[in-house]
Design an enzyme around this catalytic site. Structure first.
Site, mmCIF file in Angstrom:
data_model
loop_
_atom_site.group_PDB
_atom_site.id
_atom_site.type_symbol
_atom_site.label_atom_id
_atom_site.label_comp_id
_atom_site.label_asym_id
_atom_site.label_seq_id
_atom_site.Cartn_x
_atom_site.Cartn_y
_atom_site.Cartn_z
ATOM 1 N N GLU A 77 68.855 24.566 113.331
ATOM 2 C CA GLU A 77 70.087 24.656 114.110
ATOM 3 C C GLU A 77 71.239 24.049 113.311
ATOM 4 O O GLU A 77 71.099 23.011 112.673
ATOM 5 C CB GLU A 77 69.959 24.017 115.491
ATOM 6 C CG GLU A 77 69.551 22.570 115.536
ATOM 7 C CD GLU A 77 69.443 22.060 116.975
ATOM 8 O OE1 GLU A 77 69.215 22.857 117.912
ATOM 9 O OE2 GLU A 77 69.586 20.838 117.161
ATOM 10 N N CYS A 78 72.364 24.756 113.323
ATOM 11 C CA CYS A 78 73.581 24.379 112.612
ATOM 12 C C CYS A 78 73.290 24.169 111.128
ATOM 13 O O CYS A 78 73.010 25.112 110.413
ATOM 14 C CB CYS A 78 74.231 23.167 113.273
ATOM 15 S SG CYS A 78 76.009 23.059 112.920
ATOM 16 N N GLY A 79 73.309 22.928 110.627
ATOM 17 C CA GLY A 79 73.037 22.714 109.216
ATOM 18 C C GLY A 79 71.673 23.226 108.799
ATOM 19 O O GLY A 79 71.499 23.748 107.689
#
Length: 440
Positions: free
Chosen positions: A331-333
Site C-alpha cells: 500500500e502506497c510506498g
C-alpha cells in the site's frame, strides 16, 4: 477501573499541539503514570512519537473510518492498560468532512462520543486579547464538546502571557499553562508531514527537552485533574467485525525507514486474533521469511531510498520468490515498490520489484489526499471480493505508466463520490496507493 482521558485540540494545524502532546506524555510518564497517546484521524506518523514518549503503543481513533463499535473496542483496550490517555487532534478540533452525524473524522467526534474534555492549544503569536475571542468561540460552538482549559503557545513575554491569560480567564476558561516561543521545539518536516520518529536524530533527548519545557510551562496537576473517564465503552475484549482481519497466520511485514506506515491498531488487532508478525528490513537487504503466509509492504518513503532498494538483491529475489506461491500486498510506498520503477525527486529512475506493471515518479509531484472507500474487485490480503474497506490516500507520487494489470479496487471519496478503478493485481500480487484502516 477504566482510564481517564482528554483531548489536545487546536484551531488549526501548526498551533503546536503535537509538541505539547509529546512533551506532556513524557512529563506524565516521568511521574510514573501509565499514560498512552492517541491520534484522531488518519495520521500514521504522530503515534510513533507518542509511543517513543510513553513506551506504549499509540493508536488512531478515527470517527470516519472506524465504526462506533470499533472505536469503543479500541478505547476499551486502551483503558485497561493506562491511567490517562491523551488524544491529539488532527488539524483543527472540528475539522472533518460532512459524512454524517459524528462520522466526520474530527477530534470533536471523539470528544463527544466518549465525553472527554478538551484542552485547547492556542498559538498566540501576533495577538493578545483576541485569543479570548477564539477560545470563547470554541467553548460555545458545540455543546457536546467541553473546553476544559487553554494552553497558550508561542508566548513572547510575561506581559504577553498576562494579556492573553487575563482575557481568557475573564470569560470563565482556565489557562493551564503558557509555553514561551522556542524554535528548539519545532519538529522536522518533509512532504508527508513530520519526519518519522525512527529517523529523528537524538529522539530521546529531543523528547526529554519537550518534557522539560512542559514541566516548566504547564500546570500538570490541573491538567491531570481535568481528565475524565471514558464513556460508552464496555468490558468486552471481542474484536468487532469492522476490524480488518489478519491476512494470514504468519505475516512478513516490511518495517524500516522506507516502509514504516502501518496503523498501530492493525498490528494490535492482528496479534489479538492470533497472528504472528515477522518483521524484515528491505533497506538492510532482508527478504520475507519463506515460512510466512503473506508478505505486506506498508507505506513509507521508498522514493528517498531508491538506489538502496534497487541494489537490495536478497530483498528483491526473496519477494519475487515469495510471490510465486503466496500473497504479496503493498500500500502506497509498498505499492510503488511493487511496480517496475520509481523516479526520485532528482529525476533518476530506480528499478523496483516489477511484480506489477506500473511505474511511479516523485519528480512529477501531485498531491493526492483524502478519505477513501475502496470496494475490492477480487479477494486479496484486505478481504473478499465485494468487501468495502475504509481508509485514506496521502501521497505526492504520480503514476507515469499504468501498465496492463487488472485493477484491485473501485474507489470513492469520503462522501461516496466515485473516483474510478485503482491499484493493480497480478497473480498473487496486489497493491494500491490506498491505506486501509477498517471495514466499511
Amino acid at each position: 477501573m477504566t482510564a481517564r482521558g482528554l483531548i489536545i485540540g487546536a484551531p488549526r494545524s501548526g498551533s503546536g499541539k503535537t509538541s505539547v502532546t509529546i512533551g506532556l506524555l513524557k512529563a506524565l510518564a516521568r511521574r510514573g503514570i501509565r499514560v498512552r497517546g492517541a491520534k484522531s484521524g488518519p495520521d500514521y506518523i504522530d503515534p510513533e512519537f507518542h509511543a517513543a514518549a510513553t513506551g506504549r503503543p499509540g493508536v488512531n481513533l478515527d470517527s470516519w473510518a472506524m465504526a462506533p463499535a470499533l472505536l469503543d473496542h479500541l478505547a476499551a483496550v486502551l483503558s485497561t492498560d493506562a491511567d490517562i490517555i491523551i488524544a491529539e487532534s488532527a488539524m483543527g478540533l472540528f475539522d472533518g468532512i460532512e459524512a454524517g452525524k459524528r462520522r466526520s473524522g474530527a477530534a470533536a467526534d471523539i470528544a463527544a462520543r466518549f465525553w472527554l474534555p478538551t484542552v485547547l492549544v492556542l498559538d498566540v503569536s501576533g495577538q493578545s486579547r483576541t485569543a479570548a475571542a477564539v477560545a470563547k468561540g470554541f467553548a460555545v460552538y458545540d455543546p457536546q464538546v467541553r473546553i476544559a482549559g487553554v494552553v497558550l503557545n508561542k508566548v513572547a513575554s510575561e506581559r504577553h502571557r498576562a494579556q492573553c491569560a487575563d482575557a481568557i480567564e475573564a470569560i470563565g476558561l482556565p489557562v493551564l499553562g503558557a509555553v514561551m516561543r522556542n524554535p528548539d521545539m519545532e519538529l522536522p518536516e518533509r512532504h508527508l508531514g513530520l519526519v518519522q520518529a525512527r529517523e529523528h536524530s537524538a529522539l530521546d533527548a529531543f523528547i526529554d527537552r519537550l518534557a522539560d519545557v512542559m514541566e516548566k510551562s504547564l500546570d500538570l496537576d490541573r491538567i491531570i485533574a481535568v481528565a475524565a473517564p471514558f464513556a460508552h465503552i464496555g468490558e468486552s475484549k471481542d474484536v468487532p467485525h469492522e476490524a480488518i482481519d489478519p491476512p494470514g497466520q504468519r505475516i512478513a511485514l516490511a518495517n524500516d525507514a522506507a516502509f514504516g506506515f502501518l496503523y498501530p491498531h492493525l498490528q494490535s488487532i492482528w496479534r489479538a486474533k492470533g497472528a504472528e508478525l515477522a518483521f524484515f528490513s528491505p533497506l538492510a537487504d532482508e527478504a520475507p521469511a519463506p515460512g510466512c503466509d503473506v508478505c505486506w509492504l506498508p507505506g513509507g518513503y521508498p522514493e528517498l531510498h531508491g538506489e538502496r532498494l534497487a541494489n537490495a538483491e536478497k530483498f528483491r529475489a526473496g519477494v519475487r520468490k515469495f510471490a510465486e506461491t503466496k500473497p504479496v500486498h503493498g500500500e502506497c510506498g509498498g505499492y510503488m515498490a511493487l511496480g517496475v520503477s520509481i523516479e526520485d525527486a532528482g529525476g533518476k529512475t530506480h528499478e523496483m520489484l516489477g511484480l506489477l506493471g506500473h511505474a511511479t515518479s516523485f519528480a512529477k509531484r501531485k498531491m493526492n489526499l483524502g478519505y477513501r472507500q475502496a470496494t475490492l474487485l477480487a479477494e486479496c490480503a484486505l478481504g473478499r471480493q465485494g468487501d468495502t474497506i475504509r481508509g485514506h490516500e496521502f501521497h505526492y507520487a504520480s503514476v507515469v505508466s499504468a501498465g496492463s494489470d487488472e485493477s484491485l479496487v473501485e474507489l470513492a471519496d469520503g462522501l461516496g463520490k466515485p473516483l474510478g478503478p485503482a491499484g493493480g493485481r497480478r497473480g498473487h500480487v496486489t497493491g494500491s496507493f490506498f491505506h486501509a484502516i477498517a471495514r466499511g
